[in-house]
Design a protein around this motif. Structure first.
Motif, short mmCIF file in Angstrom:
data_model
loop_
_atom_site.label_atom_id
_atom_site.label_comp_id
_atom_site.label_asym_id
_atom_site.label_seq_id
_atom_site.Cartn_x
_atom_site.Cartn_y
_atom_site.Cartn_z
N LYS A 109 7.28 10.33 4.37
CA LYS A 109 7.10 11.78 4.32
C LYS A 109 8.14 12.55 5.13
O LYS A 109 8.45 13.70 4.80
CB LYS A 109 5.71 12.15 4.83
N SER A 137 4.11 1.01 -7.20
CA SER A 137 3.51 -0.21 -6.68
C SER A 137 4.29 -1.47 -7.05
O SER A 137 4.32 -2.44 -6.29
CB SER A 137 2.06 -0.34 -7.19
N LYS A 170 0.83 -1.21 0.00
CA LYS A 170 0.00 0.00 0.00
C LYS A 170 0.86 1.26 0.00
O LYS A 170 0.55 2.23 -0.71
CB LYS A 170 -0.92 0.00 1.22
N VAL A 171 1.93 1.26 0.79
CA VAL A 171 2.81 2.44 0.84
C VAL A 171 3.49 2.64 -0.50
O VAL A 171 3.57 3.76 -1.01
CB VAL A 171 3.84 2.31 1.98
N CYS A 172 3.98 1.57 -1.09
CA CYS A 172 4.63 1.68 -2.41
C CYS A 172 3.64 2.21 -3.45
O CYS A 172 4.01 3.01 -4.31
CB CYS A 172 5.18 0.33 -2.84
N GLU A 173 2.39 1.77 -3.35
CA GLU A 173 1.38 2.25 -4.29
C GLU A 173 1.14 3.75 -4.11
O GLU A 173 1.04 4.49 -5.10
CB GLU A 173 0.08 1.49 -4.09
N ARG A 174 1.08 4.19 -2.86
CA ARG A 174 0.89 5.63 -2.60
C ARG A 174 2.07 6.44 -3.10
O ARG A 174 1.92 7.60 -3.49
CB ARG A 174 0.69 5.88 -1.10
N LEU A 175 3.25 5.85 -3.09
CA LEU A 175 4.45 6.53 -3.58
C LEU A 175 4.55 6.49 -5.10
O LEU A 175 5.49 7.06 -5.67
CB LEU A 175 5.70 5.90 -2.95
N GLY A 176 3.60 5.82 -5.75
CA GLY A 176 3.60 5.73 -7.20
C GLY A 176 4.52 4.68 -7.75
O GLY A 176 4.85 4.68 -8.95
#
Length: 269
Positions: free
Chosen positions: A136, A54, A46-52
């Motif tokens: 962040k 995935s 999920k974090v990798c996906e939010r960072l663009g």
């Protein structure tokens, strides 16, 4: 990045660090149980996906076998802020680590010299205090035991650069700079809350609007987790407000429990 990370832990700091490192190559994260490992995989994805990014989540191998960490060149202990638990894991990491590996701890309040001694490798040890949320927050407080070599110091600073973090070397004292200054303020806010009867929202609004804080102190305590705050306060030798200890006993540990200094209604929306 030239380092291969081995991260011991499966909480928000460990998974956040793993997600940040995922884009740099293959790394390993160790979890104590299969359930913890499954949760860690989900969080990292999920974090990798939010960072663009995935697709890079697959670069982090999640395992329950600590021996898998033996191949890493840079070991990061990132478990609960408990001296006995950290010392036990660091001792195990010190025995299985490569001879050229750097060993670090994400402690935010414990004695670096004690942790370095527990690892059995003080010459290649460092404190590596990353902040939540890891993707962040750019600051990393780094602190070294007296026996740390020049090469260890160099590699720690280079790792931070590779992770796009800003490393600030601090004295090797419990709490470093941020927590050493922050927690007396946060605890004072709780005492002020009790003394005045003001609503948590009022105190938070005053510090945000009047002092320019991005998050009010009561919200921040709940965000960190009241159990974590009590542990940090004890480690720093501070007088922890009775209200915090009582809430922790009740299981009201803040945002993660959906009740803390703010009532459950605050987290129901």
């Amino acid at each position: 990045m030239t380092e291969t990370l081995g991260i011991a832990g499966s909480g928000v700091i460990a998974t956040g660090l793993a997600a940040c490192a995922a884009r740099t190559g293959g790394h390993v994260l160790w979890a104590r149980s299969e359930d913890s490992a499954d949760r860690a995989r989900v969080v990292i994805a999920k974090v990798c996906e939010r960072l663009g990014d995935s697709h890079v989540a697959a670069n982090v191998q999640v395992t329950t076998d600590l021996a898998e960490m033996s191949h890493a060149s840079f070991l990061v202990e990132a478990i609960a802020e408990d001296l006995a638990l950290k010392s036990e894991i660091l001792g195990r990491l010190g025995k299985l680590a490569r001879t050229d590996a750097v060993i670090t701890s994400t402690t935010s309040s414990l004695c670096i010299e004690s942790l370095a001694a527990a690892s059995g490798r003080p010459e290649c040890f460092s404190g590596l205090h990353v902040f939540n949320p890891v993707p962040k927050m750019r600051l990393v407080e780094v602190a070294f035991p007296a026996k740390a070599t020049t090469d260890t110091r160099r590699r720690v600073h280079e790792l931070c650069i590779a992770l796009d973090k800003e490393a600030v070397e601090t004295p090797a004292v419990p709490g470093f700079v941020v927590n050493g200054l922050l927690f007396p303020f946060l605890f004072n806010a709780v005492e002020y809350l009790d003394r005045t009867g003001l609503a948590p929202e009022t105190i938070d609004a005053c510090m945000q609007l009047g002092a320019g804080h991005p998050m009010g102190p009561i919200t921040l305590l709940d965000y960190i987790g009241l159990d974590v705050c009590v542990a940090i306060g004890d480690a720093l030798g501070l007088e922890v407000p009775h209200r915090l200890r009582s809430l922790v006993v009740e299981g009201a540990t803040g945002k993660k429990a959906r009740r803390g200094l703010y009532p459950a209604a605050h987290y129901s929306t």
